[in-house]
Write a protein that holds these residues in place. Structure first.
Motif, PDB file in Angstrom:
ATOM      1  N   LYS A 213       0.786  -1.238   0.000  1.00  0.00           N
ATOM      2  CA  LYS A 213       0.000   0.000   0.000  1.00  0.00           C
ATOM      3  C   LYS A 213       0.823   1.296   0.000  1.00  0.00           C
ATOM      4  O   LYS A 213       0.312   2.332  -0.432  1.00  0.00           O
ATOM      5  CB  LYS A 213      -0.958   0.015   1.198  1.00  0.00           C
ATOM      6  N   PRO A 214       2.067   1.294   0.536  1.00  0.00           N
ATOM      7  CA  PRO A 214       2.826   2.558   0.543  1.00  0.00           C
ATOM      8  C   PRO A 214       2.944   3.171  -0.847  1.00  0.00           C
ATOM      9  O   PRO A 214       3.024   2.458  -1.847  1.00  0.00           O
ATOM     10  CB  PRO A 214       4.200   2.145   1.070  1.00  0.00           C
ATOM     11  N   LEU A 215       2.944   4.502  -0.866  1.00  0.00           N
ATOM     12  CA  LEU A 215       3.004   5.261  -2.116  1.00  0.00           C
ATOM     13  C   LEU A 215       4.414   5.802  -2.347  1.00  0.00           C
ATOM     14  O   LEU A 215       5.077   6.240  -1.403  1.00  0.00           O
ATOM     15  CB  LEU A 215       2.031   6.441  -2.048  1.00  0.00           C
ATOM     16  N   ARG A 216       4.861   5.768  -3.595  1.00  0.00           N
ATOM     17  CA  ARG A 216       6.173   6.310  -3.931  1.00  0.00           C
ATOM     18  C   ARG A 216       6.135   7.015  -5.283  1.00  0.00           C
ATOM     19  O   ARG A 216       5.402   6.634  -6.188  1.00  0.00           O
ATOM     20  CB  ARG A 216       7.228   5.181  -3.998  1.00  0.00           C
ATOM     21  N   TYR A 281       4.823   5.318   4.942  1.00  0.00           N
ATOM     22  CA  TYR A 281       3.641   5.102   4.095  1.00  0.00           C
ATOM     23  C   TYR A 281       3.745   5.911   2.802  1.00  0.00           C
ATOM     24  O   TYR A 281       3.457   5.419   1.716  1.00  0.00           O
ATOM     25  CB  TYR A 281       2.352   5.469   4.845  1.00  0.00           C
ATOM     26  N   LYS A 282       4.160   7.179   2.926  1.00  0.00           N
ATOM     27  CA  LYS A 282       4.357   7.976   1.716  1.00  0.00           C
ATOM     28  C   LYS A 282       5.361   9.085   1.986  1.00  0.00           C
ATOM     29  O   LYS A 282       5.613   9.439   3.130  1.00  0.00           O
ATOM     30  CB  LYS A 282       3.038   8.562   1.214  1.00  0.00           C
ATOM     31  N   LYS A 283       5.960   9.595   0.908  1.00  0.00           N
ATOM     32  CA  LYS A 283       6.879  10.722   1.031  1.00  0.00           C
ATOM     33  C   LYS A 283       6.646  11.682  -0.136  1.00  0.00           C
ATOM     34  O   LYS A 283       7.586  12.145  -0.764  1.00  0.00           O
ATOM     35  CB  LYS A 283       8.344  10.289   1.040  1.00  0.00           C
ATOM     36  N   THR A 284       5.397  11.916  -0.438  1.00  0.00           N
ATOM     37  CA  THR A 284       5.024  12.722  -1.607  1.00  0.00           C
ATOM     38  C   THR A 284       5.782  14.051  -1.632  1.00  0.00           C
ATOM     39  O   THR A 284       5.703  14.836  -0.690  1.00  0.00           O
ATOM     40  CB  THR A 284       3.514  13.010  -1.596  1.00  0.00           C
TER      41      THR A 284
END
Length: 322
Positions: A213-216, A281-284
């Protein structure tokens, strides 16, 4: 400096980004630029004398500093001190020696993992020092943050134009596929390649660590290389600049795994080991600053970049860093 010869020394020149810059430069070399790509075989950048000998030999006017001790999530979690100390030594030696040899410009490579763990999104260049980084890789993160601090010091005390770029997750040909050093895409690529070694059948299972599920944001190394060359030639500020795909191009780890399965024409199933750690989870990251300078820059579509990287890996498996 415009018409004078630039001698550009690239540390970490045999790595993922260094090789991509070599590829880009072959197509876009200016007559007044001499590019020198060096690797750990040429100098021990953790040693000041060795670094000085390198600068004495090549007498660079410009430096792109890519060399670093890097690794994947799980290696970082168990070796934070090593990542901190080795990168501190390396970065200090390169920047100080560049200053002593009157290097006009240094462009160092940071990473989006340096940003605070607890933050609002999207992250931008003003937020680097707004809180501690994620505990999984604090050693690497703090060593990279200090490049930004040092750059400001060299500017304030000596008027130096030493700057840094902050790429999102990079992948592409010549990546590091070794289990202890690979990031998510090369790590998954190697895993899938190994699964397919003894046949591509429907009963095969491609297991991805974590929930998927994590976003990259992933940037193709050849796109990043073009932006690095632009920064070296055109970007004249000490303040860091994020080099990232647009926010709309963010993908989940599951989508990355699916793109790899498609590129390999994998016939089996993808499974997720939900007991394994996901990391952040994310680092947008916002590329608004970059877009002000380069509003029309076209990034390679993710699936196309994945396919090109997979094809390169299959063709060059024997020489790849496995």
């Amino acid at each position: 400096m415009a018409d004078e010869e630039k001698i550009i020394l690239v540390t970490g020149g045999s790595g993922l980004v260094g090789k991509a810059i070599q590829t880009v430069i072959k197509k876009d070399n200016l007559p007044n630029e001499k590019w020198i790509f060096i690797s750990s075989k040429d100098a021990d950048l953790c040693d000041k004398k060795s670094t000085e000998n390198l600068f004495e030999k090549h007498k660079p006017t410009h430096v792109i500093h890519l060399a670093a001790m890097v690794g994947g999530l799980f290696h970082n979690m168990t070796h934070n001190l090593d990542f901190l100390r080795k990168n501190l030594h390396m970065n200090d030696n390169v920047l100080q020696t560049a200053h002593e040899y009157d290097v006009v410009k240094v462009v160092s490579c940071l990473s989006t993992c340096i940003f605070p763990d607890k933050t609002s999104y999207p992250i931008d260049e003003t937020m680097v020092h707004n809180g501690p980084p994620h505990p999984s890789n604090y050693g690497y993160s703090y060593s990279k943050r200090l490049i930004d601090v040092q750059n400001k010091g060299y500017y304030d005390q000596h008027g130096r134009l030493y700057t840094s770029v902050i790429p999102c997750n990079v992948f592409g040909p010549h990546d590091n596929f070794h289990p202890s050093a690979s990031h998510v895409i090369p790590g998954l690529m190697r895993k899938l390649y190994n699964i397919l070694k003894d046949g591509n059948t429907e009963d095969k299972v491609f297991t991805v660590l974590g929930t998927g599920k994590p976003l990259r944001q992933f940037i193709y190394s050849l796109d990043l290389a073009k932006l690095f060359v632009w920064v070296l030639r055109e970007y004249d500020s000490v303040e860091p600049i994020i080099l990232s795909v647009d926010e709309s191009q963010e993908v989940t780890i599951a989508q990355a795994a699916e793109a790899l399965a498609k590129a390999f024409d994998f016939k089996g199933k993808i499974a997720f080991d939900t007991l394994s750690a996901d990391g952040q989870y994310k680092k947008t990251a916002s590329n608004a600053k970059l877009r002000k300078f380069l509003p029309d820059f076209q990034f390679t579509p993710f699936e196309q970049a994945i396919k090109e990287t997979v094809d390169w890996y299959k063709e060059n498996y024997d020489i790849a860093r496995n």
